[in-house]
Scaffold this motif. Sequence first.
Motif, PDB file in Angstrom:
ATOM      1  N   VAL A  48       0.874  -1.179   0.000  1.00  0.00           N
ATOM      2  CA  VAL A  48       0.000   0.000   0.000  1.00  0.00           C
ATOM      3  C   VAL A  48       0.910   1.228   0.000  1.00  0.00           C
ATOM      4  O   VAL A  48       1.871   1.279   0.763  1.00  0.00           O
ATOM      5  N   LYS A  49       0.633   2.193  -0.861  1.00  0.00           N
ATOM      6  CA  LYS A  49       1.529   3.355  -0.977  1.00  0.00           C
ATOM      7  C   LYS A  49       1.114   4.477  -0.010  1.00  0.00           C
ATOM      8  O   LYS A  49       1.961   5.168   0.539  1.00  0.00           O
ATOM      9  N   TYR A  50      -0.199   4.665   0.164  1.00  0.00           N
ATOM     10  CA  TYR A  50      -0.705   5.720   1.047  1.00  0.00           C
ATOM     11  C   TYR A  50      -1.698   5.129   2.042  1.00  0.00           C
ATOM     12  O   TYR A  50      -2.601   4.386   1.648  1.00  0.00           O
ATOM     13  N   LEU A  51      -1.513   5.496   3.307  1.00  0.00           N
ATOM     14  CA  LEU A  51      -2.444   5.075   4.353  1.00  0.00           C
ATOM     15  C   LEU A  51      -2.799   6.316   5.174  1.00  0.00           C
ATOM     16  O   LEU A  51      -1.904   7.026   5.642  1.00  0.00           O
ATOM     17  N   THR A  52      -4.099   6.591   5.295  1.00  0.00           N
ATOM     18  CA  THR A  52      -4.535   7.769   6.059  1.00  0.00           C
ATOM     19  C   THR A  52      -5.501   7.318   7.144  1.00  0.00           C
ATOM     20  O   THR A  52      -6.471   6.618   6.849  1.00  0.00           O
ATOM     21  N   VAL A  53      -5.232   7.683   8.385  1.00  0.00           N
ATOM     22  CA  VAL A  53      -6.109   7.238   9.473  1.00  0.00           C
ATOM     23  C   VAL A  53      -6.676   8.422  10.247  1.00  0.00           C
ATOM     24  O   VAL A  53      -6.022   9.444  10.425  1.00  0.00           O
ATOM     25  N   TYR A  54      -7.910   8.229  10.695  1.00  0.00           N
ATOM     26  CA  TYR A  54      -8.627   9.255  11.467  1.00  0.00           C
ATOM     27  C   TYR A  54      -8.435   8.909  12.937  1.00  0.00           C
ATOM     28  O   TYR A  54      -8.996   7.923  13.429  1.00  0.00           O
ATOM     29  N   ALA A  55      -7.644   9.693  13.632  1.00  0.00           N
ATOM     30  CA  ALA A  55      -7.316   9.353  15.022  1.00  0.00           C
ATOM     31  C   ALA A  55      -7.968  10.279  16.043  1.00  0.00           C
ATOM     32  O   ALA A  55      -8.204   9.874  17.186  1.00  0.00           O
ATOM     33  N   PHE A  56      -8.242  11.528  15.646  1.00  0.00           N
ATOM     34  CA  PHE A  56      -8.881  12.468  16.585  1.00  0.00           C
ATOM     35  C   PHE A  56      -9.575  13.559  15.782  1.00  0.00           C
ATOM     36  O   PHE A  56      -8.941  14.249  14.984  1.00  0.00           O
ATOM     37  N   SER A  57     -10.884  13.685  15.986  1.00  0.00           N
ATOM     38  CA  SER A  57     -11.645  14.640  15.178  1.00  0.00           C
ATOM     39  C   SER A  57     -11.776  15.980  15.896  1.00  0.00           C
ATOM     40  O   SER A  57     -11.571  16.074  17.116  1.00  0.00           O
ATOM     41  N   ASN A  90      10.549   2.795   6.535  1.00  0.00           N
ATOM     42  CA  ASN A  90      10.824   3.735   5.448  1.00  0.00           C
ATOM     43  C   ASN A  90       9.536   4.477   5.079  1.00  0.00           C
ATOM     44  O   ASN A  90       9.089   4.506   3.940  1.00  0.00           O
ATOM     45  N   MET A  91       8.947   5.091   6.096  1.00  0.00           N
ATOM     46  CA  MET A  91       7.585   5.620   5.999  1.00  0.00           C
ATOM     47  C   MET A  91       7.586   7.117   6.261  1.00  0.00           C
ATOM     48  O   MET A  91       8.128   7.596   7.253  1.00  0.00           O
ATOM     49  N   ARG A  92       7.013   7.851   5.345  1.00  0.00           N
ATOM     50  CA  ARG A  92       6.868   9.298   5.526  1.00  0.00           C
ATOM     51  C   ARG A  92       5.591   9.558   6.315  1.00  0.00           C
ATOM     52  O   ARG A  92       4.534   9.042   5.968  1.00  0.00           O
ATOM     53  N   VAL A  93       5.695  10.343   7.367  1.00  0.00           N
ATOM     54  CA  VAL A  93       4.520  10.602   8.209  1.00  0.00           C
ATOM     55  C   VAL A  93       4.133  12.070   8.117  1.00  0.00           C
ATOM     56  O   VAL A  93       4.981  12.956   8.231  1.00  0.00           O
ATOM     57  N   ARG A  94       2.849  12.306   7.874  1.00  0.00           N
ATOM     58  CA  ARG A  94       2.338  13.674   7.892  1.00  0.00           C
ATOM     59  C   ARG A  94       1.069  13.729   8.733  1.00  0.00           C
ATOM     60  O   ARG A  94       0.313  12.764   8.778  1.00  0.00           O
ATOM     61  N   PHE A 120      11.464   9.574   3.383  1.00  0.00           N
ATOM     62  CA  PHE A 120      11.100   8.148   3.342  1.00  0.00           C
ATOM     63  C   PHE A 120       9.968   7.962   2.341  1.00  0.00           C
ATOM     64  O   PHE A 120       9.079   8.801   2.232  1.00  0.00           O
ATOM     65  N   ASP A 121       9.994   6.821   1.658  1.00  0.00           N
ATOM     66  CA  ASP A 121       9.135   6.755   0.477  1.00  0.00           C
ATOM     67  C   ASP A 121       8.367   5.444   0.267  1.00  0.00           C
ATOM     68  O   ASP A 121       7.624   5.309  -0.686  1.00  0.00           O
ATOM     69  N   ASP A 122       8.555   4.445   1.143  1.00  0.00           N
ATOM     70  CA  ASP A 122       7.827   3.189   0.903  1.00  0.00           C
ATOM     71  C   ASP A 122       6.338   3.362   1.177  1.00  0.00           C
ATOM     72  O   ASP A 122       5.496   2.987   0.373  1.00  0.00           O
ATOM     73  N   LEU A 123       6.036   3.907   2.336  1.00  0.00           N
ATOM     74  CA  LEU A 123       4.637   4.121   2.728  1.00  0.00           C
ATOM     75  C   LEU A 123       4.468   5.579   3.126  1.00  0.00           C
ATOM     76  O   LEU A 123       5.287   6.117   3.874  1.00  0.00           O
ATOM     77  N   HIS A 124       3.410   6.207   2.605  1.00  0.00           N
ATOM     78  CA  HIS A 124       3.091   7.584   3.019  1.00  0.00           C
ATOM     79  C   HIS A 124       1.938   7.488   4.009  1.00  0.00           C
ATOM     80  O   HIS A 124       0.832   7.090   3.647  1.00  0.00           O
ATOM     81  N   PHE A 125       2.226   7.839   5.246  1.00  0.00           N
ATOM     82  CA  PHE A 125       1.270   7.631   6.329  1.00  0.00           C
ATOM     83  C   PHE A 125       0.764   8.980   6.834  1.00  0.00           C
ATOM     84  O   PHE A 125       1.546   9.795   7.322  1.00  0.00           O
ATOM     85  N   GLN A 126      -0.546   9.208   6.700  1.00  0.00           N
ATOM     86  CA  GLN A 126      -1.148  10.452   7.161  1.00  0.00           C
ATOM     87  C   GLN A 126      -1.997  10.162   8.401  1.00  0.00           C
ATOM     88  O   GLN A 126      -2.835   9.264   8.374  1.00  0.00           O
ATOM     89  N   ILE A 127      -1.777  10.928   9.456  1.00  0.00           N
ATOM     90  CA  ILE A 127      -2.587  10.768  10.669  1.00  0.00           C
ATOM     91  C   ILE A 127      -3.441  12.023  10.813  1.00  0.00           C
ATOM     92  O   ILE A 127      -2.907  13.141  10.858  1.00  0.00           O
TER      93      ILE A 127
END
Length: 234
Positions: A48-57, A90-94, A120-127
């Motif tokens: 999976v290239k991009y993963l975005t999770v909803y952690a606090f609204s 190897n995960m970019r976090v934003r 980092f470029d394997d997984l782009h992880f957005q929180i």
Amino acid sequence: MKIPNHIAIILDGNGRWAKSKGMPRNYGHVKGCDNLEYICEVAKELGVKYLTVYAFSTENWKRSREEVEGLMRLFRNYLKKCIKISKKNNMRVRIIGDPTAFDQDIQDSIRELEEFSKDFDDLHFQIALNYGSRDEICRAVNRMLKDQAEGRLTGPVTEETISGYLDTGEIPDPDLLIRTSGELRLSNFLLWQLAYTEFYFTPVPWPDFKKDELLKAIGKYNERDRRYGGVKEE
Ligand code: IPE
Ligand code: IPE
Ligand code: MG
């Protein structure tokens, strides 16, 4: 099986999961956070290239003081720990959402983590933290007005202009949205970005959502016939 390029998850049900075990809600959040770490590894392993999770609204501040404090403690620890995790995967976090509502040390950790992991470029992880889609759109419009007044933005405004001003910026729209724990709503998550996303709802609470459940969701996604308003080629 085709792996979605971008998976978004509303990780719901921590509280009910804990309650069903006779434990306090914050225990559910701790276990939910452990599961987030685990799912990042699974996502990376699946490609999976991009993963975005909803952690606090933006609405989650309405919870009890005790619960909000517990969540802030958890974010504090996790954001620090995530430096190591980002390197390992190897995960970019934003972070998407409005960080200005958080204590200064949390804002500093966010900046540090984003800076540390930016190449980092394997997984782009957005929180999504203190994220609400309507709030994101308001902030984007206000920035557009400011840029226009100061000559950095000239019309006409296109869909690309708006997408670019959102917190998700250049990140492609999600292909698959998953919501755990049985609720069938978006709760103010990515209203613009989910325009053509496939939805998957499962009764499984977030702390129990493991690799087999993710594969089930991806399997269902593979059965879908995405048309984007067109006609299916026979
Ligand atoms: C999701 O779990 C995590 C957050 C919203 C922070 P919930 O805390 O919403 O758990 P339920 O829905 O009450 O079970
Ligand atoms: C949505 O879950 C927000 C997050 C998962 C962070 P909620 O549990 O807050 O949503 P509602 O209140 O059930 O709509
Ligand atoms: Mg909930």
